[in-house]
Each structure stands twice: as C-alpha cells, then as structure tokens.
Design an enzyme around this catalytic site. Structure first.
Site, PDB file in Angstrom:
ATOM      1  N   SER A  74      44.435 -80.773 110.341  1.00 39.35           N
ATOM      2  CA  SER A  74      45.625 -81.497 109.922  1.00 39.35           C
ATOM      3  C   SER A  74      45.348 -82.999 109.793  1.00 39.35           C
ATOM      4  CB  SER A  74      46.728 -81.280 110.961  1.00 39.35           C
ATOM      5  OG  SER A  74      47.979 -81.710 110.488  1.00 39.35           O
ATOM      6  N   PRO A  75      46.010 -83.680 108.865  1.00 36.72           N
ATOM      7  CA  PRO A  75      45.848 -85.138 108.780  1.00 36.72           C
ATOM      8  C   PRO A  75      46.255 -85.803 110.092  1.00 36.72           C
ATOM      9  CG  PRO A  75      46.950 -84.291 106.822  1.00 36.72           C
ATOM     10  CD  PRO A  75      46.913 -83.166 107.801  1.00 36.72           C
TER      11      PRO A  75
ATOM     12  N   CYS B 198      46.176 -89.699 111.879  1.00 31.11           N
ATOM     13  CA  CYS B 198      45.885 -91.125 111.749  1.00 31.11           C
ATOM     14  C   CYS B 198      44.882 -91.566 112.815  1.00 31.11           C
ATOM     15  CB  CYS B 198      47.161 -91.944 111.855  1.00 31.11           C
ATOM     16  SG  CYS B 198      48.219 -91.807 110.407  1.00 31.11           S
TER      17      CYS B 198
ATOM     18  N   ALA C  61      46.612 -89.737 106.688  1.00 30.70           N
ATOM     19  CA  ALA C  61      47.459 -90.238 105.607  1.00 30.70           C
ATOM     20  C   ALA C  61      46.750 -91.404 104.924  1.00 30.70           C
ATOM     21  CB  ALA C  61      48.804 -90.686 106.167  1.00 30.70           C
TER      22      ALA C  61
ATOM     23  N   GLN D 143      45.407 -86.576 102.262  1.00 32.22           N
ATOM     24  CA  GLN D 143      46.866 -86.659 102.222  1.00 32.22           C
ATOM     25  C   GLN D 143      47.239 -88.037 101.696  1.00 32.22           C
ATOM     26  OE1 GLN D 143      49.412 -87.431 105.770  1.00 32.22           O
ATOM     27  NE2 GLN D 143      50.091 -85.317 105.493  1.00 32.22           N
TER      28      GLN D 143
ATOM     29  N   TYR E 193      58.650 -90.879 106.490  1.00 33.27           N
ATOM     30  CA  TYR E 193      58.008 -91.811 105.573  1.00 33.27           C
ATOM     31  C   TYR E 193      58.731 -91.768 104.227  1.00 33.27           C
ATOM     32  CZ  TYR E 193      54.641 -91.912 109.351  1.00 33.27           C
ATOM     33  OH  TYR E 193      54.058 -92.042 110.594  1.00 33.27           O
TER      34      TYR E 193
ATOM     35  N   LEU F 158      51.662 -77.667 117.910  1.00 37.37           N
ATOM     36  CA  LEU F 158      51.396 -77.034 119.197  1.00 37.37           C
ATOM     37  C   LEU F 158      50.854 -75.614 119.029  1.00 37.37           C
ATOM     38  CD1 LEU F 158      54.359 -78.367 121.394  1.00 37.37           C
ATOM     39  CD2 LEU F 158      52.023 -79.226 121.206  1.00 37.37           C
TER      40      LEU F 158
ATOM     41  N   ARG G 165      45.965 -81.910 117.457  1.00 38.06           N
ATOM     42  CA  ARG G 165      45.470 -82.379 118.751  1.00 38.06           C
ATOM     43  C   ARG G 165      44.443 -81.436 119.365  1.00 38.06           C
ATOM     44  NH1 ARG G 165      50.762 -85.309 121.561  1.00 38.06           N
ATOM     45  NH2 ARG G 165      51.473 -86.306 119.638  1.00 38.06           N
TER      46      ARG G 165
END
Length: 359
Positions: A22-23, A25, A57, A99, A180, A299, A322
């Site tokens: 997953s993207p 940051c 992103a 992304q 966003y 999760l 994570r």
C-alpha cells in the site's frame, strides 16, 4: 476459490499474487525528488515477494504535497530517480505502481515526527480546497479553487500520469481518499460549493471523474488504472458507502480497473471503529454491487486473514501497509504458512525452505 498466491490479471498486467504494498508516506524527499531511502524502502518490499509495490502518494503539484518532505511527480526532472526505482522493482520480480495525489486543504503540514500543525512560509504554502474552510483549527486556511484553477489541477493529474508512464510504472492509482483534494470534493461535509462542482451528488463527483478521464486519456489502454477512495466519512450526513457504490459504478464505466477501498480522513473528529479488517466489508460490497474488482486495506496482518479475504471473494487483493513496515518479507513468510512455494531471490536461497524455486 482464489488463493492469496494465485495470479490476477488486470488488462495486460498479470500480478503473481494478490499481495500489494500500500502507498505509505515516507516524508523523506527534498523538493519532491525520490532518493536512496525510497529506493531501498520500495526495493526491499519487491525483494520480499509482494506482487505490486506502490510508492507513497506522489504529489501532482508542489502545493499538492501533504508536507514539504513528500514525494513529487510535478516536473519532468523527477522522473529519472523514479525510473531507477521502477527498474529495480521489476528486476526483483514485482510490478511497480505510483499513487498520484493532491493533498488539498490538508497540505503544508508537518511530517509526523516533527510535531503537529501547519508549516508556514517560506517552507510552507497556502493550500487549496473546494472552499476556504480548513480541515481543523491547527491546519492552514485554504484558498478556494476557481473553475480555471480546477481545470489546471485536472491537467496536473494528467501530466503526472504521463510522467509515471515515462518512468515505467505499470499501474497508476488516483488518490481520492483520506480527506485529500478529490475526497474533499466528494463529501458534502467539505464541499459547500454552489457551482457545477458542488451541491448534488452528480456535481460533487464531477471533479473526480474529470481527473479519471484526464488520466485515462494519457495512461496506456493496456495498463490498469486504480482509484483509492474513502468509502465513508464515519460521520452522519457525510460521504457514505451508498454514495461510494454509485461512484464506483461510474468509475468502472470511465475505465477504472480496481477500487482500493479505505475510509475516513475527511472529518477531524470522526470516531472510526478500528479493528482487524474493519474496512473489508466496504471492499466486499463495492465488488458485489458495483461489479468492479476491489482491494481491501486496513489492519490486515496475518496470512490466514488475507487468504480468507481473497478466498471468500470479499476482495480481489489485499493492500498491506504497517505489517510490511514491520516485515518487508511478509509475503514470503505468508506463502510458507499457507503451503505455497513462492520463488525467492537466488541471493537468498541458502536461507529458503527446501525445494524453494528461484526467481
């Protein structure tokens, strides 16, 4: 029933399994440029066996960053370092995705470990949004976009997609989630415009669909386009799953191949019921009711949980975040736990289980 380690094809791209990075940051860029941190961070996840590795992103304009340290794709000079990363991801046996994003009114804020609140000039900037309402009291007051400025942002997304193509990415994902800019237009809680971009559902989804169309025009027909959405604001009167399903029906007709189903981020006071797989029901409903492939995120931590999501048809793939920060080699471990012989890099075979194939 599909298995977590079965391949999946989207247009001409076939992913070797259903595990997607997953993207996330990293807040480690200078002037939007990728660097060695991004190379090692993203390359490690490709070595670790994920099928598709997304950058964080990637801001389509300088004022579309969340923080001054965000990754960017708003100028041609940024393509070279991104291309270096893509080439390594490919050599490691994974597909590469980016992304493309605009932070909107949540821009010009500090990276997490530097404190909270806004970043003022000269490092910061005035962010933009559908209106002049800030996300929260500690955030900067945005400039309300004019019609002409909206058109320029739409073009910036298209230009970013062209640069992503030039860098060699296999997938582009449009960020329309987490409060966003695109999400800000979708939600009636953040979009109080009275022109053709606000008010009714059709008007609020206009900006999102214009961005999708602009990107699809420059992104190769043979390559898949994803969109990440927040399926609910978790707040009464806000964006919700029923609206999300209708948007996804339209996204499918506009050439989107998969919806990455997240939630929240648009209301600072929202109470989100966090728990294992708490967003999976959104992916399941959109997959069923909008008839479009989905990715589940949030999760998801164990191999059995991820395999069950795919096997039960609740989503077509899982996006891990994570858990892949904790263990870049999670896919290799998950394959072993599920009885699948995933290929390892030849450099690592001495540590692999007997009979492990080489990439």
């Amino acid at each position: 029933m599909p298995h977590l380690f079965d391949p999946i094809s989207l247009r001409s791209l076939t992913l070797k399994n259903r595990v997607v990075v997953s993207p996330m940051c990293q807040y480690s860029s200078i002037d939007g440029f990728a660097n060695d941190w991004h190379f090692v961070h993203l390359g490690s996840r490709a070595v670790g066996g994920a099928a598709l590795v997304f950058t964080e992103a990637n801001a389509v304009t300088a004022d579309g960053r969340i923080s001054p340290e965000d990754l960017g794709i708003w100028k041609d000079e940024q393509v070279e370092e991104l291309g270096r990363i893509v080439r390594f991801i490919h050599k490691a046996g994974a597909a590469a995705g980016t992304q493309i994003a605009h932070a909107g009114r949540k821009g010009s804020t500090m990276r997490p470990w530097s404190g909270a609140g806004r970043v003022d000039p000269p490092e910061g900037w005035q962010p933009v949004g559908p209106t002049g309402e800030p996300f929260a009291d500690t955030y900067p007051v945005p400039h309300a976009l004019t019609i002409e400025e909206i058109r320029r942002v739409v073009q910036a997304f298209a230009d970013a997609a062209r640069r992503a193509r030039d860098a060699g990415f296999d997938v582009v994902e449009i960020h329309a989630a987490h409060g966003y800019l695109v999400h800000e237009f979708l939600s009636p809680l953040s979009n109080h415009r009275t022109d053709v971009y606000g008010g009714t559902f059709d008007h609020r989804v206009r900006f999102c669909l214009e961005v999708v169309d602009a990107v699809r025009r420059v992104w190769p027909d043979s390559q898949p386009l994803f969109v990440r959405i927040s399926c609910t604001d978790w707040t009464e009167g806000g964006w919700d799953i029923d609206q999300a399903v209708e948007l996804c029906r339209r996204l499918k007709s506009h050439g989107v191949d998969l919806v990455d189903c997240s939630s929240g981020g648009n209301v600072a006071t929202a109470a989100i019921p966090l728990g294992p797989g708490y967003q999976v029901p959104f992916a399941e409903r959109i997959r069923r009711d909008a008839g479009i492939p989905t990715g589940a995120v949030g999760l998801i931590t164990t191999s059995s949980q991820a395999d069950e999501i795919v096997g039960d048809g609740r989503a077509d793939c899982v996006f891990l975040a994570r858990e892949l920060l904790r263990d870049p080699y999670w896919p290799l471990r998950a394959a072993r736990e599920l009885g699948h012989l995933a290929a390892w890099p030849p450099q690592y075979l001495r540590a692999a289980p007997p009979g492990t194939p080489s990439r």
